[in-house]
Design a protein around this motif. Structure first.
Motif, PDB file in Angstrom:
ATOM      1  N   ALA A  41      85.045 -15.782  95.657  1.00  0.00           N
ATOM      2  CA  ALA A  41      86.185 -14.861  95.674  1.00  0.00           C
ATOM      3  C   ALA A  41      87.507 -15.623  95.763  1.00  0.00           C
ATOM      4  O   ALA A  41      88.479 -15.297  95.073  1.00  0.00           O
ATOM      5  CB  ALA A  41      86.044 -13.884  96.835  1.00  0.00           C
ATOM      6  N   MET A  42      87.538 -16.640  96.613  1.00  0.00           N
ATOM      7  CA  MET A  42      88.744 -17.450  96.756  1.00  0.00           C
ATOM      8  C   MET A  42      89.059 -18.181  95.454  1.00  0.00           C
ATOM      9  O   MET A  42      90.220 -18.248  95.026  1.00  0.00           O
ATOM     10  CB  MET A  42      88.569 -18.460  97.889  1.00  0.00           C
ATOM     11  N   ALA A  43      88.024 -18.726  94.836  1.00  0.00           N
ATOM     12  CA  ALA A  43      88.216 -19.454  93.585  1.00  0.00           C
ATOM     13  C   ALA A  43      88.725 -18.527  92.482  1.00  0.00           C
ATOM     14  O   ALA A  43      89.651 -18.879  91.744  1.00  0.00           O
ATOM     15  CB  ALA A  43      86.915 -20.119  93.161  1.00  0.00           C
ATOM     16  N   LYS A  44      88.145 -17.341  92.394  1.00  0.00           N
ATOM     17  CA  LYS A  44      88.578 -16.383  91.371  1.00  0.00           C
ATOM     18  C   LYS A  44      90.042 -16.025  91.557  1.00  0.00           C
ATOM     19  O   LYS A  44      90.817 -15.991  90.598  1.00  0.00           O
ATOM     20  CB  LYS A  44      87.715 -15.128  91.430  1.00  0.00           C
ATOM     21  N   SER A  45      90.439 -15.778  92.795  1.00  0.00           N
ATOM     22  CA  SER A  45      91.827 -15.438  93.084  1.00  0.00           C
ATOM     23  C   SER A  45      92.753 -16.593  92.712  1.00  0.00           C
ATOM     24  O   SER A  45      93.844 -16.383  92.159  1.00  0.00           O
ATOM     25  CB  SER A  45      91.987 -15.095  94.572  1.00  0.00           C
ATOM     26  N   ALA A  46      92.331 -17.801  93.008  1.00  0.00           N
ATOM     27  CA  ALA A  46      93.153 -18.980  92.720  1.00  0.00           C
ATOM     28  C   ALA A  46      93.356 -19.162  91.219  1.00  0.00           C
ATOM     29  O   ALA A  46      94.487 -19.400  90.754  1.00  0.00           O
ATOM     30  CB  ALA A  46      92.509 -20.221  93.322  1.00  0.00           C
ATOM     31  N   TYR A  47      92.289 -19.065  90.453  1.00  0.00           N
ATOM     32  CA  TYR A  47      92.407 -19.263  89.014  1.00  0.00           C
ATOM     33  C   TYR A  47      93.192 -18.127  88.358  1.00  0.00           C
ATOM     34  O   TYR A  47      93.985 -18.359  87.434  1.00  0.00           O
ATOM     35  CB  TYR A  47      91.032 -19.428  88.381  1.00  0.00           C
ATOM     36  N   ASN A  48      92.980 -16.901  88.823  1.00  0.00           N
ATOM     37  CA  ASN A  48      93.775 -15.784  88.302  1.00  0.00           C
ATOM     38  C   ASN A  48      95.261 -16.002  88.589  1.00  0.00           C
ATOM     39  O   ASN A  48      96.113 -15.719  87.741  1.00  0.00           O
ATOM     40  CB  ASN A  48      93.315 -14.462  88.932  1.00  0.00           C
ATOM     41  N   PHE A  74      88.807 -28.723  92.948  1.00  0.00           N
ATOM     42  CA  PHE A  74      88.629 -27.402  92.334  1.00  0.00           C
ATOM     43  C   PHE A  74      88.924 -26.359  93.404  1.00  0.00           C
ATOM     44  O   PHE A  74      88.915 -26.653  94.601  1.00  0.00           O
ATOM     45  CB  PHE A  74      87.217 -27.217  91.753  1.00  0.00           C
ATOM     46  N   ALA A  75      89.199 -25.154  92.975  1.00  0.00           N
ATOM     47  CA  ALA A  75      89.582 -24.093  93.910  1.00  0.00           C
ATOM     48  C   ALA A  75      88.453 -23.784  94.886  1.00  0.00           C
ATOM     49  O   ALA A  75      87.284 -23.704  94.496  1.00  0.00           O
ATOM     50  CB  ALA A  75      89.963 -22.835  93.139  1.00  0.00           C
ATOM     51  N   SER A  76      88.809 -23.650  96.147  1.00  0.00           N
ATOM     52  CA  SER A  76      87.954 -23.303  97.300  1.00  0.00           C
ATOM     53  C   SER A  76      87.111 -24.467  97.803  1.00  0.00           C
ATOM     54  O   SER A  76      86.278 -24.282  98.682  1.00  0.00           O
ATOM     55  CB  SER A  76      87.056 -22.089  97.000  1.00  0.00           C
ATOM     56  N   PHE A  77      87.336 -25.677  97.316  1.00  0.00           N
ATOM     57  CA  PHE A  77      86.560 -26.823  97.779  1.00  0.00           C
ATOM     58  C   PHE A  77      86.751 -27.071  99.279  1.00  0.00           C
ATOM     59  O   PHE A  77      85.846 -27.580  99.950  1.00  0.00           O
ATOM     60  CB  PHE A  77      86.953 -28.070  96.991  1.00  0.00           C
ATOM     61  N   ALA A  78      87.909 -26.711  99.813  1.00  0.00           N
ATOM     62  CA  ALA A  78      88.175 -26.925 101.240  1.00  0.00           C
ATOM     63  C   ALA A  78      87.676 -25.774 102.115  1.00  0.00           C
ATOM     64  O   ALA A  78      87.865 -25.793 103.332  1.00  0.00           O
ATOM     65  CB  ALA A  78      89.664 -27.121 101.476  1.00  0.00           C
ATOM     66  N   SER A  79      87.018 -24.795 101.522  1.00  0.00           N
ATOM     67  CA  SER A  79      86.469 -23.690 102.305  1.00  0.00           C
ATOM     68  C   SER A  79      85.240 -24.158 103.084  1.00  0.00           C
ATOM     69  O   SER A  79      84.709 -25.251 102.863  1.00  0.00           O
ATOM     70  CB  SER A  79      86.095 -22.514 101.402  1.00  0.00           C
ATOM     71  N   GLU A  80      84.781 -23.337 103.984  1.00  0.00           N
ATOM     72  CA  GLU A  80      83.706 -23.729 104.907  1.00  0.00           C
ATOM     73  C   GLU A  80      82.451 -24.207 104.182  1.00  0.00           C
ATOM     74  O   GLU A  80      81.827 -25.192 104.580  1.00  0.00           O
ATOM     75  CB  GLU A  80      83.366 -22.549 105.820  1.00  0.00           C
ATOM     76  N   LYS A  81      82.074 -23.540 103.115  1.00  0.00           N
ATOM     77  CA  LYS A  81      80.849 -23.896 102.394  1.00  0.00           C
ATOM     78  C   LYS A  81      81.131 -24.724 101.136  1.00  0.00           C
ATOM     79  O   LYS A  81      80.260 -24.899 100.306  1.00  0.00           O
ATOM     80  CB  LYS A  81      80.074 -22.625 102.033  1.00  0.00           C
ATOM     81  N   ARG A  82      82.342 -25.244 101.023  1.00  0.00           N
ATOM     82  CA  ARG A  82      82.752 -26.070  99.894  1.00  0.00           C
ATOM     83  C   ARG A  82      82.863 -25.301  98.585  1.00  0.00           C
ATOM     84  O   ARG A  82      83.170 -25.872  97.550  1.00  0.00           O
ATOM     85  CB  ARG A  82      81.822 -27.277  99.699  1.00  0.00           C
ATOM     86  N   TYR A  83      82.589 -24.014  98.613  1.00  0.00           N
ATOM     87  CA  TYR A  83      82.840 -23.151  97.468  1.00  0.00           C
ATOM     88  C   TYR A  83      82.805 -21.712  97.926  1.00  0.00           C
ATOM     89  O   TYR A  83      81.894 -21.300  98.634  1.00  0.00           O
ATOM     90  CB  TYR A  83      81.827 -23.344  96.335  1.00  0.00           C
ATOM     91  N   ASP A  84      83.829 -20.967  97.529  1.00  0.00           N
ATOM     92  CA  ASP A  84      83.930 -19.548  97.847  1.00  0.00           C
ATOM     93  C   ASP A  84      84.328 -18.845  96.554  1.00  0.00           C
ATOM     94  O   ASP A  84      85.455 -19.003  96.078  1.00  0.00           O
ATOM     95  CB  ASP A  84      84.970 -19.317  98.935  1.00  0.00           C
ATOM     96  N   ASN A  89      79.849 -32.556  91.453  1.00  0.00           N
ATOM     97  CA  ASN A  89      79.811 -31.146  91.817  1.00  0.00           C
ATOM     98  C   ASN A  89      79.894 -30.307  90.544  1.00  0.00           C
ATOM     99  O   ASN A  89      80.662 -30.635  89.629  1.00  0.00           O
ATOM    100  CB  ASN A  89      80.979 -30.809  92.755  1.00  0.00           C
ATOM    101  N   SER A  90      79.142 -29.240  90.505  1.00  0.00           N
ATOM    102  CA  SER A  90      79.073 -28.419  89.291  1.00  0.00           C
ATOM    103  C   SER A  90      80.361 -27.645  89.026  1.00  0.00           C
ATOM    104  O   SER A  90      80.523 -27.075  87.942  1.00  0.00           O
ATOM    105  CB  SER A  90      77.902 -27.435  89.392  1.00  0.00           C
ATOM    106  N   HIS A  91      81.275 -27.596  89.996  1.00  0.00           N
ATOM    107  CA  HIS A  91      82.504 -26.823  89.830  1.00  0.00           C
ATOM    108  C   HIS A  91      83.701 -27.673  89.389  1.00  0.00           C
ATOM    109  O   HIS A  91      84.805 -27.140  89.253  1.00  0.00           O
ATOM    110  CB  HIS A  91      82.849 -26.102  91.137  1.00  0.00           C
ATOM    111  N   LEU A  92      83.498 -28.945  89.173  1.00  0.00           N
ATOM    112  CA  LEU A  92      84.617 -29.834  88.834  1.00  0.00           C
ATOM    113  C   LEU A  92      85.304 -29.465  87.518  1.00  0.00           C
ATOM    114  O   LEU A  92      86.497 -29.710  87.347  1.00  0.00           O
ATOM    115  CB  LEU A  92      84.139 -31.286  88.777  1.00  0.00           C
ATOM    116  N   GLN A  93      84.559 -28.854  86.608  1.00  0.00           N
ATOM    117  CA  GLN A  93      85.144 -28.454  85.328  1.00  0.00           C
ATOM    118  C   GLN A  93      85.797 -27.078  85.381  1.00  0.00           C
ATOM    119  O   GLN A  93      86.462 -26.663  84.420  1.00  0.00           O
ATOM    120  CB  GLN A  93      84.065 -28.470  84.234  1.00  0.00           C
ATOM    121  N   ASP A 137      95.084 -23.708  96.360  1.00  0.00           N
ATOM    122  CA  ASP A 137      94.728 -22.411  96.930  1.00  0.00           C
ATOM    123  C   ASP A 137      95.139 -22.315  98.401  1.00  0.00           C
ATOM    124  O   ASP A 137      95.779 -23.229  98.947  1.00  0.00           O
ATOM    125  CB  ASP A 137      93.230 -22.136  96.748  1.00  0.00           C
ATOM    126  N   ILE A 138      94.776 -21.241  99.057  1.00  0.00           N
ATOM    127  CA  ILE A 138      95.198 -21.006 100.446  1.00  0.00           C
ATOM    128  C   ILE A 138      94.600 -22.009 101.417  1.00  0.00           C
ATOM    129  O   ILE A 138      95.101 -22.173 102.536  1.00  0.00           O
ATOM    130  CB  ILE A 138      94.845 -19.574 100.897  1.00  0.00           C
TER     131      ILE A 138
END
Length: 460
Positions: free
Chosen positions: A232-239, A220-230, A279-283, A213-214
């Motif tokens: 909107a960012m994740a949705k955009s990445a997977y789409n 997983f997508a958005s893991f490097a974001s400020e809160k470790r999950y975003d 992390n719950s987002h790993l899958q 992602d950006i």
């Protein structure tokens, strides 16, 4: 007159029926994706070779300090120019497939003309990539694909470090960037597909490597974001990942020929395998990945990468079992087989026996679950490739024992001959006639071959 009309009608019906039968025959010429994964068996990556690149817009050192020949790129990351005997060695050791990672962006239309003799900064906005692949580069890639195919092996050709964490990556998992790069991405795949459109089922294409992602997030997508999950960012990445995968399939299929049914490979976000439970987002990369729509049913393959820590061998084995279970539940069930396009270890390799035991176990588990496996790069490295020789023969032997049984590849006595190579309908030894592209009969050629209508045709 009526009788003649009926005869003509019967002729037309017969011709139409024959055409349908011929079309159906053509559509079943290529083995399915599942058959391909089974027949590729154990694979290896020709790593740090055609995937080499400068990787930093502020220091484009390969472009600045070499003549930019294919050999310059082949050697840039410590390897030697690839020779045919390398693949003969792998074939004889029991490997039946080679993944060829290729980074394309240095070989498009950017000029890389730097302002001073000491300056190696690239400004993509002022010196754009364009869309056309350099013909000399394509010719060398084509040559190496032929090296592999001529050994009766499978070859997977991909788009590699055009993705990833480096600031030179232009394929980013983001909806807006996908919209900007779609035309270039599809143009590149159209050129690759046209170059190889007449090759048989031994050649597969892989759309993209580890796309991030950006924020260049791993795991997983958005893991490097400020809160470790975003969200909107994740949705955009997977789409975006799903959009790139669909564009890849569409571009290849549109070129026709054997590409209409070629087996194609698509990676999850980051090629993530869902490893871990911290992390719950790993899958999410597995759950959010879609099987692209494809007019050629049964010709798509999913890909992930796996580099576990094997310091604690027992724990590493448990992790592999859990990972495979999750992959079956969250990815394979969507309707396509799976390969580990890259695998190896991330830590713990100092204990050699652990390393030897792990590669055997990993091969065993992949074989048992119908998953393809392509070891990343090692085994024959650097100058060893020019001999050629294995610099890690212990890992090779252990891998073969894991996949083929305790006797290894050489010790097999209970496999049918067709299990040792390809299915009977695609084995090169089943045909005795060879022709050039003009239809002239040849003596047995030594370079890459395609099979059309029961004939083998020499690739020029």
């Amino acid at each position: 007159m009526i009788k003649l009309s009926r005869n003509i009608l019967l002729i037309f019906v017969a011709l139409a029926s024959a055409a349908v039968q011929a079309q159906e025959s053509d559509e079943t010429t290529f083995e399915s994706a599942r058959q391909a994964v089974e027949n590729m068996r154990v694979g290896w990556n020709l790593g740090n070779t055609f995937d080499s690149n400068s990787g930093d817009t502020l220091n484009m050192w390969i472009e600045h300090w070499t003549s930019r020949t294919p050999a310059d790129y082949e050697k840039a990351w410590g390897q030697v120019p690839t020779v045919p005997s390398l693949f003969k060695m792998f074939k004889e050791a029991g490997f039946n497939a080679i993944r060829v990672p290729v980074t394309w962006y240095p070989h498009l239309e950017a000029k890389f003309h730097f302002s001073t003799s000491s300056n190696s900064i690239w400004y993509p906005s002022k010196d754009p990539l364009g869309t056309q692949i350099n013909k000399v580069w394509m010719k060398r890639i084509h040559q190496v694909v032929d090296y592999i195919i001529s050994q009766d092996m499978y070859c997977i050709l991909n788009v590699h470090h055009d993705t990833g964490a480096a600031n030179t990556a232009w394929l980013i998992a983001d909806e807006d960037i996908y919209a900007q790069q779609r035309e270039r991405f599809e143009a590149i795949w159209t050129q690759i597909a046209e170059e190889f459109k007449d090759y048989d089922e031994h050649l597969l294409f892989e759309g993209y490597n580890e796309m991030l992602d950006i924020k260049r997030s791993w795991c997983f997508a958005s893991f490097a974001s400020e809160k470790r999950y975003d969200a909107a960012m994740a949705k955009s990445a997977y789409n975006a990942i799903n959009s790139y995968a669909q564009s890849f399939v569409n571009a290849v299929r549109a070129t026709g020929g054997n590409n209409a049914q070629r087996n194609l490979v698509v990676c999850t976000y980051g090629a993530c395998d869902g490893n871990g439970n911290w992390n719950s987002h790993l899958q999410d990369p597995l759950k959010q990945m879609k099987l692209p729509e494809d007019p050629a049913e049964g010709h798509l393959i999913f890909e992930v990468h796996s580099y576990p820590d094997i310091t604690n061998l027992s724990s590493a084995k448990s992790t592999v079992n859990t990972t495979i279970s999750n992959l079956k539940s969250n990815l394979i069930r969507k309707g396509a087989p799976l390969i580990f396009g890259e695998w190896g270890i991330s830590a713990g390799g100092d204990n050699r026996q652990n390393h030897v035991d792990f590669v055997k176990f990993f091969a065993q588990r992949c074989k048992a679950n119908g998953i393809g496996l392509f070891y990343w790069m090692g085994l024959s490295d650097g100058e060893h490739r020019s001999v050629p020789e294995f610099n890690e023969p212990d890992l090779v032997q252990s891998m073969m024992e894991g996949y083929y049984g305790e006797g290894g590849y050489v010790g097999i006595s209970n496999l049918k001959e067709t299990d040792r190579t390809q299915p009977a309908h695609s084995r090169m030894s089943d045909f005795s006639e060879y022709y050039d592209l003009s239809g002239h009969r040849l003596a047995r050629p030594h370079r890459g071959l395609i099979i059309q209508g029961g004939r083998k045709i020499l690739i020029h």
